[in-house]
Each structure stands twice: as structure tokens, then as C-alpha cells.
Design a protein around this motif. Sequence first.
Motif, mmCIF file in Angstrom:
data_model
loop_
_atom_site.group_PDB
_atom_site.id
_atom_site.type_symbol
_atom_site.label_atom_id
_atom_site.label_comp_id
_atom_site.label_asym_id
_atom_site.label_seq_id
_atom_site.Cartn_x
_atom_site.Cartn_y
_atom_site.Cartn_z
ATOM 1 N N ALA A 135 31.405 6.859 0.334
ATOM 2 C CA ALA A 135 31.347 8.124 1.075
ATOM 3 C C ALA A 135 32.049 7.996 2.421
ATOM 4 O O ALA A 135 32.771 8.908 2.853
ATOM 5 C CB ALA A 135 29.893 8.554 1.264
ATOM 6 N N ALA A 136 31.857 6.852 3.091
ATOM 7 C CA ALA A 136 32.535 6.636 4.375
ATOM 8 C C ALA A 136 34.045 6.606 4.191
ATOM 9 O O ALA A 136 34.794 7.196 4.990
ATOM 10 C CB ALA A 136 32.048 5.334 5.001
ATOM 11 N N PHE A 137 34.526 5.951 3.131
ATOM 12 C CA PHE A 137 35.970 5.880 2.884
ATOM 13 C C PHE A 137 36.550 7.256 2.543
ATOM 14 O O PHE A 137 37.675 7.578 2.934
ATOM 15 C CB PHE A 137 36.275 4.894 1.758
ATOM 16 N N MET B 83 36.864 9.114 5.736
ATOM 17 C CA MET B 83 37.974 8.508 6.476
ATOM 18 C C MET B 83 39.313 9.006 5.961
ATOM 19 O O MET B 83 40.235 9.288 6.732
ATOM 20 C CB MET B 83 37.911 6.982 6.354
ATOM 21 N N ARG B 84 39.411 9.117 4.631
ATOM 22 C CA ARG B 84 40.675 9.554 4.020
ATOM 23 C C ARG B 84 41.038 10.959 4.462
ATOM 24 O O ARG B 84 42.189 11.239 4.832
ATOM 25 C CB ARG B 84 40.540 9.507 2.491
ATOM 26 N N ASN C 97 42.709 5.220 9.332
ATOM 27 C CA ASN C 97 43.173 4.109 8.514
ATOM 28 C C ASN C 97 42.110 3.022 8.411
ATOM 29 O O ASN C 97 41.252 2.881 9.289
ATOM 30 C CB ASN C 97 44.455 3.510 9.107
ATOM 31 N N ALA C 98 42.194 2.233 7.353
ATOM 32 C CA ALA C 98 41.293 1.097 7.179
ATOM 33 C C ALA C 98 41.833 -0.070 7.993
ATOM 34 O O ALA C 98 42.499 -0.966 7.478
ATOM 35 C CB ALA C 98 41.173 0.720 5.702
ATOM 36 N N ASN C 99 41.560 -0.060 9.298
ATOM 37 C CA ASN C 99 42.014 -1.137 10.164
ATOM 38 C C ASN C 99 40.843 -2.034 10.548
ATOM 39 O O ASN C 99 39.730 -1.880 10.046
ATOM 40 C CB ASN C 99 42.700 -0.566 11.419
ATOM 41 N N PHE D 285 33.136 6.161 13.983
ATOM 42 C CA PHE D 285 33.238 7.139 12.898
ATOM 43 C C PHE D 285 32.783 6.546 11.570
ATOM 44 O O PHE D 285 31.967 7.148 10.853
ATOM 45 C CB PHE D 285 34.674 7.635 12.768
ATOM 46 N N THR D 286 33.294 5.372 11.209
ATOM 47 C CA THR D 286 32.966 4.799 9.901
ATOM 48 C C THR D 286 31.484 4.427 9.818
ATOM 49 O O THR D 286 30.852 4.649 8.775
ATOM 50 C CB THR D 286 33.830 3.556 9.636
ATOM 51 N N LYS D 287 30.924 3.879 10.896
ATOM 52 C CA LYS D 287 29.497 3.571 10.872
ATOM 53 C C LYS D 287 28.668 4.848 10.765
ATOM 54 O O LYS D 287 27.668 4.890 10.035
ATOM 55 C CB LYS D 287 29.104 2.787 12.126
#
Length: 265
Positions: A108-110, A113-114, A119-121, A204-206
Motif C-alpha cells: 500500500a505504501a509503494f 508512492m507511485r 522514488n524508492a530512494n 511519507f512512506t512511514k
Amino acid sequence: PEMRRVVADLDGEGEVAGGIVVMRYGENALTTIAAVKARMEALKQGLPAGVEIVETYDRSGLILRAVDNLSDRLIEEFIVVALVCLLFLFHLRSAFVAIVTLPLGVLAAFVVMRYQGINANIMSLGGIAISIGVLVDAAVIMVENAHKHYEEWRGARSHFEIILRSAQEVGPTLFFTLLVITVSFMPVFTLEAQEGRLFTPLAFTKTWAMAAAAGLSITLVPALMVFLIRGRIRKERDNPVNRWLIDSYQPLIGAAFRGPGVTLL
């Protein structure tokens, strides 16, 4: 004909011409590095004899190690949660209820993010890595509480009612507990300039991972409990590990609290 302005040396072997590739903010680092390497291979075809391009720092290795580290942490979390549930509950399907929330929360987080363009940094993956240990907490507590209610109400109430009552007892508290942890990262969004650009992806991702875990704890987890927490549900003292632990700490509690006017139940 221009005047010399700098001298560069590589590994003490002599003077060289150095160059740094600067990526635009918000671009995908791995895609950019791959394009740079492709361009360098094309340039090598036209270099004079004795001239070569030497890479001194490649950021892609760090990025790939960060991705591998997150994958390893997820696998380790799967194994630990499964072993804990099997060790203390002796029920494989109950372990699956807790495990399934982990990949769904990260997924769900990814997804967010998309669509958000993050980006997945290193920092964004760091936010997910921080939240991994908390994503399954609610599911583990709800599963364990369902087992306790089964031990108390087996035969007196229906299967659906036992799961429903056990979920209603701890679900709201778990949901708001996860929301409190989610909101605790909100001050990070107030950072500005360089600090804001650095830490905002992590926040954001957390936030998305924790919000997904909170939603799953009151939606998917109770539904899975209805279908999977069935069959032979052992009592707490039927588990030799639990029985040994209870017999170990009860005398200590009794010694600590025994006194005039104190009754141990």
C-alpha cells in the motif's frame, strides 16, 4: 588555450581530468545512472589511445544494497512473526493472519508512492524499514486475543461471535494506537529547504505504511480471523512453553505482592 584552474590526482598515479554527474531533483537515480553508463560506453569508442574512463564512485551499489536490506528485513520479519505465533499459539493459520498484513502494508505504501511521484530512494525505503516492526503488532494482538476468548467461551458462543467480540475488544484501541504513531511523524512535513527535501520522503512512506496497517487491523484482519482461526485451538496451559513461563513467573509475583491484606487470585 585556456588557463589551467585545478589539478586532480587519482590514487597517486598522476594527474587526471575529473567529472561529476549531477542528477536533477526528483529523477530516478538508477535510471539516470544506467543512462550515464550507456553514454560512457559510447564515448569510450572515440577516446584517443591510452585514455580511459575510470569510475571512482557509483551510487547504484548503495541503492541496490538498500533495496536488498529492506528485502532481508521483510523476510526476517516473516520468519520471526511465524515462529512467535507457532511457538506460543501452536496454530499455523493464526500465524498467516499476522504475516499477511506485512506485505500488504508495504505494498500500500509503494502504491501511494507511485501515484505521488516519490522514488524508492534511500530515505523513502528507510521510512518503510522503520515501520516494519510495528506493521504486524495489531494483527498479533488481535489473533492472541481471539485465542484467549476461544479458551473462555468455547462451546458457549458461536465461532463468529467469539471472533467478533474479541476483535471489538481490542480493535478500536489498536487502530487509534497506530494512528497516534502515524501522526507522530507529521512534524517532519514542516521541515523546509534541504532538510525538508531529505526527510519528507521518509515521513511519507512511514505514514502511508502505518496508515495502511491501521486500516488493515480493523478490516482485513478480523475477516481473516473468521476464516482461519478454526480447528484445534489449544488452551494456554496446554502449550508447554506457556505452561513453563507461567509456572516460572507466578511464584515471583506471589513473593513480590504477598503481604497482609493481599489476596492473589
